[in-house]
Design a protein around this motif. Structure first.
Motif, PDB file in Angstrom:
ATOM      1  N   ALA A 128       0.810  -1.216   0.000  1.00 24.16           N
ATOM      2  CA  ALA A 128       0.000   0.000   0.000  1.00 24.16           C
ATOM      3  C   ALA A 128       0.842   1.264   0.000  1.00 24.16           C
ATOM      4  O   ALA A 128       0.378   2.333  -0.431  1.00 24.16           O
ATOM      5  N   HIS A 129       2.095   1.165   0.462  1.00 24.41           N
ATOM      6  CA  HIS A 129       2.947   2.348   0.526  1.00 24.41           C
ATOM      7  C   HIS A 129       3.277   2.892  -0.863  1.00 24.41           C
ATOM      8  O   HIS A 129       3.675   4.050  -1.000  1.00 24.41           O
ATOM      9  N   GLU A 130       3.111   2.067  -1.905  1.00 22.57           N
ATOM     10  CA  GLU A 130       3.408   2.552  -3.256  1.00 22.57           C
ATOM     11  C   GLU A 130       2.356   3.535  -3.743  1.00 22.57           C
ATOM     12  O   GLU A 130       2.581   4.260  -4.725  1.00 22.57           O
ATOM     13  N   ARG A 131       1.205   3.546  -3.091  1.00 27.30           N
ATOM     14  CA  ARG A 131       0.146   4.535  -3.348  1.00 27.30           C
ATOM     15  C   ARG A 131      -0.190   4.640  -4.834  1.00 27.30           C
ATOM     16  O   ARG A 131      -0.261   5.719  -5.424  1.00 27.30           O
ATOM     17  N   SER A 132      -0.413   3.469  -5.446  1.00 26.76           N
ATOM     18  CA  SER A 132      -0.836   3.478  -6.847  1.00 26.76           C
ATOM     19  C   SER A 132      -2.234   4.068  -6.933  1.00 26.76           C
ATOM     20  O   SER A 132      -2.985   4.104  -5.948  1.00 26.76           O
ATOM     21  N   LEU A 133      -2.603   4.522  -8.119  1.00 32.04           N
ATOM     22  CA  LEU A 133      -3.894   5.169  -8.323  1.00 32.04           C
ATOM     23  C   LEU A 133      -5.035   4.224  -7.954  1.00 32.04           C
ATOM     24  O   LEU A 133      -5.972   4.599  -7.241  1.00 32.04           O
ATOM     25  N   SER A 134      -4.952   2.970  -8.407  1.00 32.64           N
ATOM     26  CA  SER A 134      -6.027   2.000  -8.137  1.00 32.64           C
ATOM     27  C   SER A 134      -6.132   1.696  -6.644  1.00 32.64           C
ATOM     28  O   SER A 134      -7.247   1.567  -6.111  1.00 32.64           O
ATOM     29  N   THR A 135      -4.984   1.575  -5.947  1.00 28.82           N
ATOM     30  CA  THR A 135      -5.016   1.293  -4.515  1.00 28.82           C
ATOM     31  C   THR A 135      -5.677   2.432  -3.751  1.00 28.82           C
ATOM     32  O   THR A 135      -6.484   2.201  -2.836  1.00 28.82           O
ATOM     33  N   ASP A 136      -5.383   3.677  -4.112  1.00 28.52           N
ATOM     34  CA  ASP A 136      -5.988   4.818  -3.427  1.00 28.52           C
ATOM     35  C   ASP A 136      -7.503   4.847  -3.627  1.00 28.52           C
ATOM     36  O   ASP A 136      -8.259   5.182  -2.708  1.00 28.52           O
ATOM     37  N   ILE A 137      -7.962   4.506  -4.830  1.00 33.08           N
ATOM     38  CA  ILE A 137      -9.404   4.467  -5.090  1.00 33.08           C
ATOM     39  C   ILE A 137     -10.042   3.310  -4.315  1.00 33.08           C
ATOM     40  O   ILE A 137     -11.151   3.437  -3.778  1.00 33.08           O
ATOM     41  N   LEU A 138      -9.346   2.176  -4.235  1.00 30.88           N
ATOM     42  CA  LEU A 138      -9.858   1.050  -3.452  1.00 30.88           C
ATOM     43  C   LEU A 138      -9.995   1.414  -1.982  1.00 30.88           C
ATOM     44  O   LEU A 138     -10.936   0.974  -1.316  1.00 30.88           O
ATOM     45  N   PHE A 139      -9.061   2.213  -1.450  1.00 27.89           N
ATOM     46  CA  PHE A 139      -9.188   2.697  -0.064  1.00 27.89           C
ATOM     47  C   PHE A 139     -10.559   3.346   0.137  1.00 27.89           C
ATOM     48  O   PHE A 139     -11.286   3.021   1.072  1.00 27.89           O
ATOM     49  N   ASP A 374      10.538  13.508   1.155  1.00 26.15           N
ATOM     50  CA  ASP A 374      10.479  12.525   2.235  1.00 26.15           C
ATOM     51  C   ASP A 374       9.713  11.274   1.813  1.00 26.15           C
ATOM     52  O   ASP A 374      10.105  10.153   2.121  1.00 26.15           O
ATOM     53  N   HIS A 375       8.583  11.477   1.113  1.00 27.71           N
ATOM     54  CA  HIS A 375       7.757  10.351   0.668  1.00 27.71           C
ATOM     55  C   HIS A 375       7.395  10.542  -0.808  1.00 27.71           C
ATOM     56  O   HIS A 375       7.373  11.664  -1.318  1.00 27.71           O
ATOM     57  N   THR A 376       7.070   9.439  -1.466  1.00 29.41           N
ATOM     58  CA  THR A 376       6.659   9.492  -2.868  1.00 29.41           C
ATOM     59  C   THR A 376       5.315  10.195  -2.991  1.00 29.41           C
ATOM     60  O   THR A 376       4.395   9.948  -2.197  1.00 29.41           O
ATOM     61  N   VAL A 377       5.191  11.074  -3.970  1.00 30.93           N
ATOM     62  CA  VAL A 377       3.911  11.753  -4.219  1.00 30.93           C
ATOM     63  C   VAL A 377       2.916  10.707  -4.729  1.00 30.93           C
ATOM     64  O   VAL A 377       3.203   9.990  -5.693  1.00 30.93           O
ATOM     65  N   PRO A 378       1.744  10.562  -4.092  1.00 28.49           N
ATOM     66  CA  PRO A 378       0.770   9.560  -4.536  1.00 28.49           C
ATOM     67  C   PRO A 378       0.407   9.747  -6.010  1.00 28.49           C
ATOM     68  O   PRO A 378       0.306  10.874  -6.499  1.00 28.49           O
ATOM     69  N   GLU A 379       0.195   8.636  -6.686  1.00 31.22           N
ATOM     70  CA  GLU A 379      -0.106   8.678  -8.124  1.00 31.22           C
ATOM     71  C   GLU A 379      -1.367   9.481  -8.422  1.00 31.22           C
ATOM     72  O   GLU A 379      -1.480  10.118  -9.463  1.00 31.22           O
ATOM     73  N   ILE A 380      -2.294   9.490  -7.475  1.00 34.67           N
ATOM     74  CA  ILE A 380      -3.565  10.186  -7.692  1.00 34.67           C
ATOM     75  C   ILE A 380      -3.373  11.701  -7.795  1.00 34.67           C
ATOM     76  O   ILE A 380      -4.240  12.415  -8.301  1.00 34.67           O
ATOM     77  N   ARG A 381      -2.219  12.201  -7.345  1.00 36.99           N
ATOM     78  CA  ARG A 381      -1.975  13.641  -7.375  1.00 36.99           C
ATOM     79  C   ARG A 381      -1.064  14.056  -8.527  1.00 36.99           C
ATOM     80  O   ARG A 381      -0.680  15.218  -8.618  1.00 36.99           O
ATOM     81  N   ARG A 382      -0.690  13.093  -9.400  1.00 38.21           N
ATOM     82  CA  ARG A 382       0.212  13.454 -10.494  1.00 38.21           C
ATOM     83  C   ARG A 382      -0.131  12.807 -11.832  1.00 38.21           C
ATOM     84  O   ARG A 382       0.597  12.976 -12.805  1.00 38.21           O
ATOM     85  N   THR A 383      -1.244  12.060 -11.901  1.00 41.11           N
ATOM     86  CA  THR A 383      -1.622  11.427 -13.163  1.00 41.11           C
ATOM     87  C   THR A 383      -3.036  11.825 -13.556  1.00 41.11           C
ATOM     88  O   THR A 383      -3.782  12.406 -12.769  1.00 41.11           O
ATOM     89  N   SER A 384      -3.405  11.480 -14.780  1.00 37.67           N
ATOM     90  CA  SER A 384      -4.742  11.781 -15.281  1.00 37.67           C
ATOM     91  C   SER A 384      -5.795  11.036 -14.470  1.00 37.67           C
ATOM     92  O   SER A 384      -5.634   9.856 -14.157  1.00 37.67           O
ATOM     93  N   LEU A 385      -6.885  11.735 -14.159  1.00 41.07           N
ATOM     94  CA  LEU A 385      -7.949  11.133 -13.362  1.00 41.07           C
ATOM     95  C   LEU A 385      -9.145  10.704 -14.208  1.00 41.07           C
ATOM     96  O   LEU A 385     -10.154  10.250 -13.676  1.00 41.07           O
ATOM     97  N   THR A 386      -9.027  10.823 -15.528  1.00 42.49           N
ATOM     98  CA  THR A 386     -10.182  10.586 -16.404  1.00 42.49           C
ATOM     99  C   THR A 386     -10.751   9.181 -16.239  1.00 42.49           C
ATOM    100  O   THR A 386     -11.960   9.005 -16.050  1.00 42.49           O
ATOM    101  N   SER A 387      -9.894   8.154 -16.304  1.00 44.68           N
ATOM    102  CA  SER A 387     -10.370   6.772 -16.187  1.00 44.68           C
ATOM    103  C   SER A 387     -10.961   6.506 -14.811  1.00 44.68           C
ATOM    104  O   SER A 387     -11.995   5.831 -14.681  1.00 44.68           O
ATOM    105  N   VAL A 388     -10.321   7.031 -13.775  1.00 43.34           N
ATOM    106  CA  VAL A 388     -10.788   6.814 -12.406  1.00 43.34           C
ATOM    107  C   VAL A 388     -12.141   7.470 -12.172  1.00 43.34           C
ATOM    108  O   VAL A 388     -13.046   6.876 -11.582  1.00 43.34           O
TER     109      VAL A 388
END
Length: 540
Positions: A128-139, A374-388
């Motif tokens: 979960a620490h990788e904070r992929s876009l799909s994992t954040d939406i699953l949260f 300090d930490h990786t920027v979550p994918e949800i804050r740096r990629t396209s949100l159209t599909s999500v």
């Protein structure tokens, strides 16, 4: 087959009872503690899969398949029976599968057809620490699911376990209603961290890290005692280049005089990246012959998702390929950026799995302090949100701005996604999903490309557009067949396992169509080979 040596074994009873008693649980522990392979097995053996399967998500398909294979071997069953996996275009499961490993994207797609996840009794969100876009939406979706009343067709409440090596635990615990956190003590040995001062802040954007990594790796091979080397680079092209450089330099080594440890008689060079086949990945985990030092040149996949035994030395380039949205071209593109400090610590920890080790950081302390977050920027804050956003709309989440995100994206990015979906006719003026939108969400493509494919089919010209859509949806357009391993006569103890070489091409759709047509012509003539298509001929 059991794994008594893994640290998680000491916490087995505590983990099973915690999952049995609580709806949400966060499990943290050092990489290699056995979380991914052992916890699902413990829960299955405790009878917690009687009323539904145990679903385990991974951000990467390589890790999904390799972990499932490992668990199947330990449980003494064929892969695809009691234990299976599901990734894009490859479903290795059956009706009897009780432990199902899958990518987080696959679980997200399953929610589209089964919003209550009625087939599952436990969902484990791993890495979960990788904070992929799909994992954040699953949260967010799982949190909303638990706020609803229990479904009448469920025999038992579903459980959710979030597993991570490094994570902002307090933040996630608060997000899930201050849920319990269990920490698994690691089995790590001391690792000496060495700043090599070969890269400074001005080297951001430079490719100098590839050649510097090769130099440091050779220096480690010549001067350090026996023990395998793990080199972190950014992607397939860089990895293959580094492997070639290592091979050319290593074949001239005189092992009688130049190598400090006389027990080291050769070097086995192995690349590791996401697009490799399963058979190629398996070579990484095999022990090297006696007297041969193994050197794995890998992407970030080896930092947390996979554990390679025997590694005592880590060479950290300090960079990673990260998916970022480019609004100018309207696509998500891979960019080479500095890693975070937490990622650097993860990489260093790989050297201390079986004994004390060393981590050689190519960069300077100045680079560490100025360039690395300090930490990786979550994918949800740096990629396209159209599909999500389209997926959420199809799940009847109409207020996508107030959806429970762990890290809410900027509102303007959500509005841009809504605008693009409206332009594709995927949503109407009120923001409701159209019939076309329900169709688009089923495609494994961004909505704009899916819309173009459907439009092309209606105009009877899909043969022209499908190759373009395919080319725009992958990183490497061309793949050259793998070469046979090279064993030079001058140095019989130097080996190089050479896998597929990719030729990356950023091209305009028209040029991509020309390339595809020439490839098609070559195949029809039966003369497809690496020289059958040349850039010069294409642009002529």
């Amino acid at each position: 087959m059991d794994s008594p040596a893994l640290p998680i074994r000491r916490s087995r009873r505590e983990l099973v009872e915690a999952v049995r008693e609580r709806p949400f649980l966060i499990v943290t522990g050092e990489t290699g503690s056995g979380k991914s392979t052992q916890l699902p097995r413990y829960l299955f053996e405790a009878g917690l899969a009687k009323h539904g399967a145990i679903g385990v998500t991974q951000p990467r398909r390589v890790a999904t398949m390799s972990v499932a294979q490992r668990v199947a071997e330990e449980m003494g069953c064929a892969l695809g029976t009691l234990v299976g996996y599901q990734v894009r275009f490859d479903d290795c499961t059956s009706e009897d599968t009780a432990i199902r490993y899958m990518t987080d994207g696959c679980l997200l797609r399953q929610i589209l057809t089964d919003p209550l996840l009625s087939k599952y009794s436990i969902i484990i969100l791993d890495e979960a620490h990788e904070r992929s876009l799909s994992t954040d939406i699953l949260f967010g979706l799982l949190k909303k699911l638990f706020l609803q009343k229990k479904a009448p067709d469920r025999k038992t409440e579903m459980k959710v376990v979030v597993m991570s090596a490094t994570l902002e635990v307090d933040k996630l615990s608060e997000f899930f209603g201050h849920c319990s956190v269990l920490h698994i003590p690691g089995r790590s040995y001391p690792v000496k961290e060495i700043f090599c001062n070969l890269l400074s802040p001005r080297d951001v954007g430079s490719s100098a890290y590839v050649t510097e990594a090769v130099k440091v790796t050779l220096d480690v091979h010549l001067n350090e005692p026996e023990g395998d080397i793990l080199v972190f680079l950014t992607g397939q092209i860089e990895i293959e280049k580094a492997c070639d450089l290592l091979f050319k330099k290593a074949e001239s080594i005189d092992y009688r005089y130049e190598v400090h440890d006389q027990a080291v008689e050769g070097l086995l060079i192995l690349p590791l990246y996401g697009s490799m086949s399963t058979d190629q990945q398996k070579r990484i985990f095999l022990p090297a012959p006696t007297g041969i030092r193994k050197c794995v040149v890998s992407t970030n996949i080896a930092a947390t998702s996979l554990t390679i035994e025997g590694v005592r030395y880590v060479v950290d380039s300090g960079f990673v390929k990260q998916l970022n949205h480019n609004p100018r071209v309207g696509l998500d593109i891979l960019e080479v950026v500095p890693i975070s400090k937490s990622e650097a610590k993860q990489r260093a920890g790989r050297a201390g799995r079986t004994s004390s080790g060393k981590s050689y950081r190519l960069y300077s302390r100045e680079f560490w302090e100025q360039c690395m977050p300090d930490h990786t920027v979550p994918e949800i804050r740096r990629t396209s949100l159209t599909s999500v956003i389209l997926t959420l709309k199809c799940l009847s989440v109409h207020d996508v701005i107030r959806f429970p995100y762990l890290d809410p994206p900027e509102e303007r990015h959500i509005l841009e996604a809504l605008k693009e979906l409206y332009q594709c006719s995927a949503i109407d003026r009120r923001g409701h999903v159209t019939r076309l939108g329900e169709f688009l969400v089923q495609f494994p493509l961004p909505p704009n490309l899916s819309c173009a494919v459907i439009k092309a089919a209606s105009l009877d010209c899909e043969d022209l557009l499908l190759p373009i859509a395919a080319m725009l949806s992958v990183e490497n357009v061309f793949i050259r067949p793998g070469r046979k391993p090279l064993i030079p006569k001058a140095a019989p103890y130097v080996f190089k396992a050479s896998h597929e070489l990719g030729v990356r091409a950023h091209c305009m759709p028209g040029i991509g169509q020309q390339l595809f047509q020439r490839l098609q012509t070559s195949m029809e003539l039966g003369c497809l080979c690496p020289k059958a298509v040349s850039w010069e001929a294409t642009f002529a």
